[in-house]
Design an enzyme around this catalytic site. Structure first.
Site, short mmCIF file in Angstrom:
data_model
loop_
_atom_site.label_atom_id
_atom_site.label_comp_id
_atom_site.label_asym_id
_atom_site.label_seq_id
_atom_site.Cartn_x
_atom_site.Cartn_y
_atom_site.Cartn_z
N GLU A 40 18.57 52.66 -3.84
CA GLU A 40 18.96 54.05 -4.16
C GLU A 40 18.27 55.04 -3.23
O GLU A 40 17.19 54.75 -2.70
CB GLU A 40 18.68 54.36 -5.63
CG GLU A 40 17.27 54.01 -6.12
CD GLU A 40 16.38 55.23 -6.32
OE1 GLU A 40 16.61 56.25 -5.65
OE2 GLU A 40 15.43 55.13 -7.13
N ARG A 65 9.58 53.19 -12.45
CA ARG A 65 10.79 52.42 -12.74
C ARG A 65 11.96 52.85 -11.87
O ARG A 65 13.11 52.91 -12.33
CB ARG A 65 11.17 52.54 -14.22
CG ARG A 65 10.02 52.37 -15.18
CD ARG A 65 9.52 50.96 -15.24
NE ARG A 65 10.45 50.02 -15.82
CZ ARG A 65 10.18 48.73 -16.04
NH1 ARG A 65 8.99 48.25 -15.69
NH2 ARG A 65 11.09 47.93 -16.57
N CYS A 70 15.48 50.84 2.26
CA CYS A 70 14.88 49.64 2.85
C CYS A 70 13.38 49.73 3.05
O CYS A 70 12.64 48.79 2.72
CB CYS A 70 15.57 49.30 4.17
SG CYS A 70 15.27 50.46 5.53
N HIS A 108 16.04 50.02 10.23
CA HIS A 108 15.97 49.19 9.03
C HIS A 108 14.68 48.37 9.09
O HIS A 108 14.20 48.04 10.17
CB HIS A 108 17.19 48.27 8.97
CG HIS A 108 17.20 47.34 7.78
ND1 HIS A 108 17.21 47.78 6.49
CD2 HIS A 108 17.19 45.98 7.72
CE1 HIS A 108 17.22 46.74 5.67
NE2 HIS A 108 17.20 45.64 6.39
N ASP A 123 15.02 40.09 2.60
CA ASP A 123 15.52 41.46 2.70
C ASP A 123 16.13 41.88 1.38
O ASP A 123 17.25 41.48 1.03
CB ASP A 123 16.56 41.55 3.82
CG ASP A 123 16.91 42.99 4.19
OD1 ASP A 123 16.54 43.90 3.42
OD2 ASP A 123 17.54 43.20 5.24
#
Length: 264
Positions: A40, A65, A70, A108, A123
């Site tokens: 997210e 939480r 990435c 990334h 990943d």
């Protein structure tokens, strides 16, 4: 990371502490992370700065939480795996665009985890991707619930192209990096109007039957490749969807930071 934080992290993803840092435990942790911790980008649209420090990344996932993108997800997982006795290396990757050319360096972050002398690609920060670690040294197709994966060498520099179902997803730099090396690109993705993370909202995680995704005000269940989209009509419905499907409790609905400018 101290022992209490390790236990709290493992509890967050619903995995018991492994007896030893082996491949079966790594596979279990990998899939459980994808199931429990969403991919997210809500912090960008809530005005919450993302700081690449291990303690803060772990606190976001374990205490708040939440999920992340990435750098956060793989950054936090690297800390957990290291504390469990795994040998972990952070790797940079360039994501392929629509023109089939690799994008920016450090676009990334992925992980190399060595288990009994064999390197594995780990990943949990690339959205709908592999459910389990991939053999990094293998050059034959590897089958996973997330698709058919192929790792091929590219050129003279030792880079590796990671393919999913015949599509090149990213080009992996085999050199080791530190978490701080990713800070410039993490900042760019949080702030640039050219970053796709500032132009859209996403929250998505793996489920037992497929994926569940909340994209803005659209709730999407994907099962067997079939998408069922449900528009959410109010802020209350959106906040309830975050809480119900992702365990994320928000006091307001995120608003896209840099909505795309219409063309034509």
């Amino acid at each position: 990371m101290d022992e209490s934080r390790v236990d709290a992290y493992l509890a967050r993803i619903g995995v018991p502490r492994p007896a030893a840092p082996g491949i079966e435990a790594l596979r279990e942790i990998h899939r459980a992370h994808l199931m429990a911790v969403p991919f997210e980008n809500l912090s960008i649209h809530l005005g919450q700065p993302i700081v690449l420090e291990e303690e803060l990344l772990v606190a976001k996932i374990v205490d708040r939480r939440r999920g992340g993108f990435c750098y956060e997800l793989n950054g936090a997982l690297a800390a957990l795996l290291t504390a469990l006795g795994y040998r972990v290396t952070r790797l940079a990757a360039r994501v392929f665009g629509g023109d089939r050319r690799p994008g920016l360096p450090f676009d990334h972050m992925a992980l190399r985890v060595d288990v009994d002398g064999e390197p594995w690609l780990v990943d949990v920060g690339f959205g709908a991707f592999t459910h389990y670690p991939l053999r990094l040294a293998a050059r034959e197709e590897q089958h996973d619930p997330g698709g058919a994966f192929l790792i091929t060498p590219d050129g003279q520099y030792g880079d590796l192209d990671i393919h999913q179902d015949g599509n090149a997803e990213y080009r992996l730099d085999a050199r080791p990096y530190e978490l701080g090396d990713f800070r410039p690109n993490c900042w760019w993705h949080q702030t640039s109007p050219d970053s796709h993370f500032t132009r859209s909202l996403t929250c998505s995680r793996l489920t037992e039957t497929g994926r569940v995704t909340l994209s803005g005000a659209k709730l999407i269940h994907t099962v067997g490749g079939e998408r069922d989209e449900v528009p959410l009509e109010s802020d209350a419905e959106i906040l309830d969807a975050y809480r119900t499907h992702f365990g994320i409790v928000l006091d307001r609905v995120p608003v896209v930071a840099n909505p795309p400018v219409p063309t034509g």
